[in-house]
Design an enzyme around this catalytic site. Structure first.
Site, mmCIF file in Angstrom:
data_model
loop_
_atom_site.group_PDB
_atom_site.id
_atom_site.type_symbol
_atom_site.label_atom_id
_atom_site.label_comp_id
_atom_site.label_asym_id
_atom_site.label_seq_id
_atom_site.Cartn_x
_atom_site.Cartn_y
_atom_site.Cartn_z
ATOM 1 N N ASP A 48 -0.521 -9.556 5.488
ATOM 2 C CA ASP A 48 -1.541 -9.610 4.445
ATOM 3 C C ASP A 48 -1.030 -10.405 3.255
ATOM 4 O O ASP A 48 0.098 -10.192 2.784
ATOM 5 C CB ASP A 48 -1.919 -8.206 3.984
ATOM 6 C CG ASP A 48 -2.888 -8.247 2.810
ATOM 7 O OD1 ASP A 48 -4.060 -8.618 3.024
ATOM 8 O OD2 ASP A 48 -2.464 -7.934 1.677
ATOM 9 N N TYR A 53 -1.034 -14.064 -5.118
ATOM 10 C CA TYR A 53 0.401 -13.839 -5.003
ATOM 11 C C TYR A 53 1.185 -15.136 -5.192
ATOM 12 O O TYR A 53 1.295 -15.963 -4.286
ATOM 13 C CB TYR A 53 0.740 -13.216 -3.651
ATOM 14 C CG TYR A 53 0.004 -11.931 -3.340
ATOM 15 C CD1 TYR A 53 -0.506 -11.123 -4.352
ATOM 16 C CD2 TYR A 53 -0.188 -11.520 -2.025
ATOM 17 C CE1 TYR A 53 -1.186 -9.947 -4.076
ATOM 18 C CE2 TYR A 53 -0.860 -10.329 -1.733
ATOM 19 C CZ TYR A 53 -1.360 -9.562 -2.751
ATOM 20 O OH TYR A 53 -2.031 -8.393 -2.465
ATOM 21 N N LYS A 79 -7.504 -12.887 0.703
ATOM 22 C CA LYS A 79 -8.474 -12.319 -0.235
ATOM 23 C C LYS A 79 -9.216 -13.418 -0.985
ATOM 24 O O LYS A 79 -8.782 -14.577 -1.014
ATOM 25 C CB LYS A 79 -7.745 -11.391 -1.212
ATOM 26 C CG LYS A 79 -6.945 -10.301 -0.476
ATOM 27 C CD LYS A 79 -6.152 -9.431 -1.417
ATOM 28 C CE LYS A 79 -5.376 -8.373 -0.655
ATOM 29 N NZ LYS A 79 -4.178 -8.926 0.019
ATOM 30 N N GLY A 229 0.117 0.168 -1.566
ATOM 31 C CA GLY A 229 0.659 0.811 -2.763
ATOM 32 C C GLY A 229 1.095 2.227 -2.464
ATOM 33 O O GLY A 229 1.023 3.107 -3.331
ATOM 34 N N PHE A 231 3.903 3.595 -2.126
ATOM 35 C CA PHE A 231 5.046 4.104 -2.894
ATOM 36 C C PHE A 231 4.703 4.219 -4.380
ATOM 37 O O PHE A 231 5.570 4.530 -5.191
ATOM 38 C CB PHE A 231 6.265 3.207 -2.717
ATOM 39 C CG PHE A 231 6.738 3.087 -1.285
ATOM 40 C CD1 PHE A 231 6.909 4.213 -0.490
ATOM 41 C CD2 PHE A 231 7.009 1.849 -0.737
ATOM 42 C CE1 PHE A 231 7.349 4.106 0.825
ATOM 43 C CE2 PHE A 231 7.444 1.728 0.576
ATOM 44 C CZ PHE A 231 7.607 2.858 1.361
ATOM 45 N N ILE A 235 7.888 4.715 -7.332
ATOM 46 C CA ILE A 235 8.282 6.055 -7.740
ATOM 47 C C ILE A 235 8.467 6.982 -6.538
ATOM 48 O O ILE A 235 9.173 7.993 -6.632
ATOM 49 C CB ILE A 235 7.262 6.643 -8.740
ATOM 50 C CG1 ILE A 235 7.892 7.796 -9.534
ATOM 51 C CG2 ILE A 235 5.976 7.062 -8.048
ATOM 52 C CD1 ILE A 235 7.064 8.239 -10.720
ATOM 53 N N LEU A 236 7.871 6.628 -5.389
ATOM 54 C CA LEU A 236 8.076 7.416 -4.179
ATOM 55 C C LEU A 236 9.225 6.883 -3.332
ATOM 56 O O LEU A 236 9.468 7.367 -2.231
ATOM 57 C CB LEU A 236 6.793 7.466 -3.338
ATOM 58 C CG LEU A 236 5.690 8.370 -3.881
ATOM 59 C CD1 LEU A 236 4.456 8.314 -2.990
ATOM 60 C CD2 LEU A 236 6.173 9.816 -4.026
#
Length: 332
Positions: A48, A53, A79, A229, A231, A235-236
């Site tokens: 993807d 980007y 996209k 997203g 994570f 933070i995960l």
């Protein structure tokens, strides 16, 4: 509805190419090529990307790599919502949060002509004859701010028709939206004939607002979901003591506390928290794939190891008992 994810189980874990656009550091060309080679060798077959980007850099790099691979062996998505124009002579390029993007200026455009222009540029950068899935990108309040209402209307009145025509003609397998807000996703699913929604950060091990309205509606209408997203901006992966790593910005204290409590439960059960974060969204029946971004050598194998990990059922029981997981969230 079209479901390209049913064609190959290898599409269930996807490679997110935002990092190839120099999201967090100035990734050299040879490193980008090596990362993609490692991803292919590990087994990634869903890729993807987006014009956003690196202002086209990610598409260029990904296209250069995939042109050497058999077209029937991978799934490709990009996209629409932005196209790019050169800066005028003397203008200083705005990097827009990227470390070293292409020196082009993004133009937000959610109209029929804007989507077609965006796709034409993407085909050129990717060097691809076919793109499987096209997502309408960032049609939410956090990204568009005061322009949200205008671009929302443009999409419904004009832009969507461009993608629908390409789907009807067979030029696209599927169309969808890539979005950060579950309520807007639910609204668009109710109004448009979408095949898939790429939902960022709103159905993760940390938080599940998508369970309220969006996921039940997607299931009812037969719309597939790709969770990204997962994570929550890192933070995960490793909860910070304070500060950033949440939802593209600074994490409030209550979010840091929750992430650290989740990490503690995972450690007690003997599970790496990122592995649990990868597996959790995939348990929901409408989530057909998880996509993770990576921009460093070694990260590819680490992510795939998390995907291959075995997660004991007791972890989910413990998280629910601690009030850290929605009671009605499906678990593996």
């Amino acid at each position: 509805m079209t479901n390209p994810f049913e064609e190959n189980s290898a599409y269930r874990f996807g490679f997110g190419a935002s990092g190839l656009g120099t999201l967090s550091w100035d990734v050299p060309d040879d490193v980008a090529d090596a990362i993609l080679a490692e991803a292919w060798a590990e087994g990634f077959r869903y890729y993807d990307t987006s014009p956003l980007y690196g202002y086209g850099l990610s598409e260029l790099r990904l296209g250069r790599f995939l042109r050497n691979k058999p077209r029937g062996e991978y799934l490709l998505s990009t996209k629409v919502g932005r196209y790019f124009v050169p800066y005028k002579r003397g203008e200083t390029p705005d990097r827009g949060g990227w470390v070293r993007p292409l020196p082009l200026r993004p133009v937000l455009d959610y109209t029929y002509d804007g989507f077609m222009r965006s796709l034409e540029q993407s085909y050129n950068r990717l060097g691809a004859q076919t793109i499987d899935i096209v997502y309408i990108h960032d049609l939410d309040r956090r990204n568009l701010k005061a322009g949200f209402d205008q671009h929302y209307r443009e999409t419904l009145d004009s832009g969507y028709r461009a993608l629908d025509e390409l789907r009807r003609s067979g030029d696209l397998k599927a169309i969808g939206i890539g979005i950060n807000e579950a309520d807007v996703a639910a609204d668009l699913v109710s109004k448009l004939d979408l095949d898939v929604v790429m939902l960022a950060g709103r159905y993760t091990l940390l938080e599940q607002p998508g369970l309220a309205d969006f996921l039940p509606l997607a299931e009812k209408k037969g719309v597939d979901v790709v969770a990204v997203g997962i994570f929550n901006s890192g933070i995960l992966v490793k909860p910070p003591e304070a500060g950033g790593n949440y939802d593209y910005g600074a994490a409030p204290p209550e979010i840091i506390d929750k992430a650290r409590r989740i990490a503690a439960v995972c450690a007690e059960v003997g599970v790496e928290m990122p592995a649990a974060a990868v597996h959790f969204p995939l348990a929901h029946p409408v989530v057909k794939a998880v996509v993770v971004g990576m921009s460093r050598l070694g990260a590819v194998k680490q992510n795939f190891d998390w995907y291959r990990a075995s997660i004991p059922e007791v972890l989910w029981d413990r998280l629910r008992a601690e009030g850290l997981l929605s009671a009605n969230a499906p678990t593996p």
